[in-house]
Design a protein around this motif. Structure first.
Motif, PDB file in Angstrom:
ATOM      1  N   THR A  42       2.041   2.853  12.693  1.00  0.00           N
ATOM      2  CA  THR A  42       1.921   1.352  13.779  1.00  0.00           C
ATOM      3  C   THR A  42       2.552   0.642  12.595  1.00  0.00           C
ATOM      4  O   THR A  42       2.957  -0.621  12.807  1.00  0.00           O
ATOM      5  CB  THR A  42       0.683   1.176  14.498  1.00  0.00           C
ATOM      6  OG1 THR A  42       0.163   0.918  13.311  1.00  0.00           O
ATOM      7  CG2 THR A  42       0.523   1.783  15.446  1.00  0.00           C
ATOM      8  N   LEU A  43       1.891   0.374  11.075  1.00  0.00           N
ATOM      9  CA  LEU A  43       2.755   0.048  10.141  1.00  0.00           C
ATOM     10  C   LEU A  43       3.664   0.249   9.518  1.00  0.00           C
ATOM     11  O   LEU A  43       3.970   0.944   9.633  1.00  0.00           O
ATOM     12  CB  LEU A  43       1.173  -0.227   9.608  1.00  0.00           C
ATOM     13  CG  LEU A  43      -0.224  -1.114   9.701  1.00  0.00           C
ATOM     14  CD1 LEU A  43      -0.868  -1.070   8.532  1.00  0.00           C
ATOM     15  CD2 LEU A  43      -0.297  -2.304  10.287  1.00  0.00           C
ATOM     16  N   ARG A  44       4.451  -0.949   9.496  1.00  0.00           N
ATOM     17  CA  ARG A  44       5.901  -1.280   8.995  1.00  0.00           C
ATOM     18  C   ARG A  44       5.731  -1.569   7.284  1.00  0.00           C
ATOM     19  O   ARG A  44       5.329  -1.775   7.302  1.00  0.00           O
ATOM     20  CB  ARG A  44       6.939  -1.784   9.707  1.00  0.00           C
ATOM     21  CG  ARG A  44       8.035  -1.852   9.236  1.00  0.00           C
ATOM     22  CD  ARG A  44       8.806  -3.228   9.596  1.00  0.00           C
ATOM     23  NE  ARG A  44       8.840  -3.508  11.195  1.00  0.00           N
ATOM     24  CZ  ARG A  44       9.232  -4.180  11.947  1.00  0.00           C
ATOM     25  NH1 ARG A  44      11.123  -4.136  11.519  1.00  0.00           N
ATOM     26  NH2 ARG A  44       9.466  -4.439  13.027  1.00  0.00           N
ATOM     27  N   CYS A  45       6.696  -0.289   6.731  1.00  0.00           N
ATOM     28  CA  CYS A  45       7.197  -0.442   5.083  1.00  0.00           C
ATOM     29  C   CYS A  45       7.333  -1.340   4.959  1.00  0.00           C
ATOM     30  O   CYS A  45       8.938  -1.275   5.512  1.00  0.00           O
ATOM     31  CB  CYS A  45       7.392   0.695   5.222  1.00  0.00           C
ATOM     32  SG  CYS A  45       8.438   0.947   3.215  1.00  0.00           S
ATOM     33  N   PRO A  46       7.542  -2.166   4.354  1.00  0.00           N
ATOM     34  CA  PRO A  46       8.364  -3.817   3.838  1.00  0.00           C
ATOM     35  C   PRO A  46       9.661  -3.091   3.184  1.00  0.00           C
ATOM     36  O   PRO A  46      10.443  -3.943   2.907  1.00  0.00           O
ATOM     37  CB  PRO A  46       7.053  -4.417   3.283  1.00  0.00           C
ATOM     38  CG  PRO A  46       6.181  -4.068   3.175  1.00  0.00           C
ATOM     39  CD  PRO A  46       5.758  -3.313   3.461  1.00  0.00           C
ATOM     40  N   THR A  52       8.336   3.649   9.378  1.00  0.00           N
ATOM     41  CA  THR A  52       6.662   3.395   9.249  1.00  0.00           C
ATOM     42  C   THR A  52       6.048   4.122   7.385  1.00  0.00           C
ATOM     43  O   THR A  52       5.888   4.445   7.254  1.00  0.00           O
ATOM     44  CB  THR A  52       5.316   4.253  10.494  1.00  0.00           C
ATOM     45  OG1 THR A  52       5.384   5.745   9.972  1.00  0.00           O
ATOM     46  CG2 THR A  52       6.017   4.265  11.488  1.00  0.00           C
ATOM     47  N   ILE A  53       4.524   3.113   7.837  1.00  0.00           N
ATOM     48  CA  ILE A  53       3.933   4.038   6.124  1.00  0.00           C
ATOM     49  C   ILE A  53       4.215   4.869   6.085  1.00  0.00           C
ATOM     50  O   ILE A  53       3.822   6.074   5.140  1.00  0.00           O
ATOM     51  CB  ILE A  53       2.707   3.062   5.853  1.00  0.00           C
ATOM     52  CG1 ILE A  53       1.658   2.914   6.681  1.00  0.00           C
ATOM     53  CG2 ILE A  53       3.683   1.363   5.672  1.00  0.00           C
ATOM     54  CD1 ILE A  53       0.767   2.305   6.198  1.00  0.00           C
ATOM     55  N   LEU A  60       5.629   1.823  -2.553  1.00  0.00           N
ATOM     56  CA  LEU A  60       5.275   0.663  -1.934  1.00  0.00           C
ATOM     57  C   LEU A  60       4.238   1.127  -0.534  1.00  0.00           C
ATOM     58  O   LEU A  60       3.237   1.225  -0.431  1.00  0.00           O
ATOM     59  CB  LEU A  60       5.570  -0.949  -1.624  1.00  0.00           C
ATOM     60  CG  LEU A  60       5.395  -1.962  -0.507  1.00  0.00           C
ATOM     61  CD1 LEU A  60       4.216  -2.590  -0.969  1.00  0.00           C
ATOM     62  CD2 LEU A  60       6.160  -2.683  -0.164  1.00  0.00           C
ATOM     63  N   ALA A  61       4.546   2.398   0.493  1.00  0.00           N
ATOM     64  CA  ALA A  61       3.928   2.850   1.475  1.00  0.00           C
ATOM     65  C   ALA A  61       3.312   3.450   1.056  1.00  0.00           C
ATOM     66  O   ALA A  61       2.286   3.507   1.775  1.00  0.00           O
ATOM     67  CB  ALA A  61       5.307   3.804   2.152  1.00  0.00           C
ATOM     68  N   VAL A  62       3.015   3.739  -0.233  1.00  0.00           N
ATOM     69  CA  VAL A  62       2.207   5.070  -0.691  1.00  0.00           C
ATOM     70  C   VAL A  62       0.720   4.386  -0.849  1.00  0.00           C
ATOM     71  O   VAL A  62      -0.272   4.222  -0.742  1.00  0.00           O
ATOM     72  CB  VAL A  62       2.730   5.789  -1.789  1.00  0.00           C
ATOM     73  CG1 VAL A  62       1.703   6.396  -2.879  1.00  0.00           C
ATOM     74  CG2 VAL A  62       3.795   6.332  -2.050  1.00  0.00           C
ATOM     75  N   ASP A  63       1.468   3.373  -1.084  1.00  0.00           N
ATOM     76  CA  ASP A  63       0.365   1.483  -1.814  1.00  0.00           C
ATOM     77  C   ASP A  63      -0.255   1.299  -0.402  1.00  0.00           C
ATOM     78  O   ASP A  63      -1.566   1.016  -0.966  1.00  0.00           O
ATOM     79  CB  ASP A  63       0.834   0.819  -2.526  1.00  0.00           C
ATOM     80  CG  ASP A  63       0.777   1.171  -4.081  1.00  0.00           C
ATOM     81  OD1 ASP A  63       0.085   1.921  -5.139  1.00  0.00           O
ATOM     82  OD2 ASP A  63       1.934   0.771  -4.634  1.00  0.00           O
ATOM     83  N   LEU A  64       0.052   1.458   0.824  1.00  0.00           N
ATOM     84  CA  LEU A  64      -0.058   1.159   1.757  1.00  0.00           C
ATOM     85  C   LEU A  64      -1.348   1.626   2.359  1.00  0.00           C
ATOM     86  O   LEU A  64      -1.729   1.698   2.913  1.00  0.00           O
ATOM     87  CB  LEU A  64       0.834   0.252   2.522  1.00  0.00           C
ATOM     88  CG  LEU A  64       1.644  -1.931   2.099  1.00  0.00           C
ATOM     89  CD1 LEU A  64       2.953  -1.095   3.099  1.00  0.00           C
ATOM     90  CD2 LEU A  64       0.787  -1.772   2.008  1.00  0.00           C
ATOM     91  N   ARG A  65      -0.670   2.997   2.082  1.00  0.00           N
ATOM     92  CA  ARG A  65      -1.671   4.028   3.000  1.00  0.00           C
ATOM     93  C   ARG A  65      -2.940   4.006   2.133  1.00  0.00           C
ATOM     94  O   ARG A  65      -3.706   4.274   3.007  1.00  0.00           O
ATOM     95  CB  ARG A  65      -0.470   5.451   2.585  1.00  0.00           C
ATOM     96  CG  ARG A  65       0.498   5.777   4.017  1.00  0.00           C
ATOM     97  CD  ARG A  65       0.281   7.199   3.682  1.00  0.00           C
ATOM     98  NE  ARG A  65       1.293   7.412   2.764  1.00  0.00           N
ATOM     99  CZ  ARG A  65       2.584   7.670   2.218  1.00  0.00           C
ATOM    100  NH1 ARG A  65       3.881   6.749   2.848  1.00  0.00           N
ATOM    101  NH2 ARG A  65       3.528   8.467   0.933  1.00  0.00           N
ATOM    102  N   THR A  94       4.282  -5.548  11.388  1.00  0.00           N
ATOM    103  CA  THR A  94       3.421  -4.700  12.830  1.00  0.00           C
ATOM    104  C   THR A  94       5.394  -4.806  13.434  1.00  0.00           C
ATOM    105  O   THR A  94       5.906  -5.161  13.273  1.00  0.00           O
ATOM    106  CB  THR A  94       3.234  -5.329  13.593  1.00  0.00           C
ATOM    107  OG1 THR A  94       3.479  -7.003  13.134  1.00  0.00           O
ATOM    108  CG2 THR A  94       1.580  -6.066  12.935  1.00  0.00           C
ATOM    109  N   TYR A  95       4.868  -3.740  14.154  1.00  0.00           N
ATOM    110  CA  TYR A  95       6.155  -3.598  14.677  1.00  0.00           C
ATOM    111  C   TYR A  95       6.692  -4.853  16.026  1.00  0.00           C
ATOM    112  O   TYR A  95       7.872  -5.034  16.785  1.00  0.00           O
ATOM    113  CB  TYR A  95       6.465  -2.077  15.457  1.00  0.00           C
ATOM    114  CG  TYR A  95       6.982  -1.755  14.543  1.00  0.00           C
ATOM    115  CD1 TYR A  95       8.351  -1.159  14.087  1.00  0.00           C
ATOM    116  CD2 TYR A  95       6.024  -0.243  13.464  1.00  0.00           C
ATOM    117  CE1 TYR A  95       9.213  -0.290  13.117  1.00  0.00           C
ATOM    118  CE2 TYR A  95       6.852   0.810  12.740  1.00  0.00           C
ATOM    119  CZ  TYR A  95       7.891   0.556  12.529  1.00  0.00           C
ATOM    120  OH  TYR A  95       8.668   1.748  11.615  1.00  0.00           O
TER     121      TYR A  95
END
Length: 161
Positions: A42-46, A52-53, A60-65, A94-95
């Motif tokens: 549900t969280l979007r990769c900036p 999604t992440i 950045l997505a790896v860090d967010l995960r 968020t989407y």
């Protein structure tokens, strides 16, 4: 010499598999695992903006995960994690961004354009076409004389034959 080349190729082949690692996250219970998967989807990769992440391979997505994993392991609720991400990356993460004054143009803009367009079409189609007296007089004076001249000419040509 062949043995050294073969050993070099084997080393390079096995070292390439180090890049193809899969992230494995271990949780204390099933509820934490479900929360992590749900937040990941549900969280979007900036950086990627449309992934999604969980789907993105960006750093950045790896860090967010990893951050979502840490916060989930700490026992934070889903809303607390989402609030943290919004505070850090904005509503874009968020989407479904909330309806605020800043996002009102995004929500109401397309509706306003469609309504304005249909309103303009309706107003223009119902507006009667005005005939001015000048156009009427022009027809009466110039065109009527020309029409009579053509009819007379046709009548005279018909009598001669």
């Amino acid at each position: 010499m062949k043995k050294w080349i073969l050993a070099l190729v084997a080393c390079l082949t096995f070292s390439m598999t180090a890049y193809a690692t899969i992230e494995i996250y271990e949780f204390d219970n099933l509820e934490q695992e479900h929360q992590f998967k749900e937040l990941g989807n549900t969280l979007r990769c900036p950086k990627c903006q449309n992934n999604t992440i969980a789907d993105s391979n960006a750093e950045l997505a790896v860090d967010l995960r990893h951050k979502v994993y840490e916060m989930t392991k700490e026992g934070k609720s889903k809303q607390e994690i989402v609030d943290y991400m919004i505070a850090r990356y904005g509503n874009f993460v968020t989407y479904n961004p909330p309806f605020t004054i800043a996002t009102s143009i995004l929500w109401l803009g397309p509706i306003a354009v469609v309504l304005l367009g249909f309103g303009l079409i309706i107003v223009r189609s119902r507006k009667p076409k005005a005939v001015t007296e000048k156009d009427d007089q022009e027809w009466d004076s110039d065109k009527e004389a020309r029409l009579k001249a053509l009819l007379d000419e046709e009548k005279n040509d018909g009598d001669k034959q």
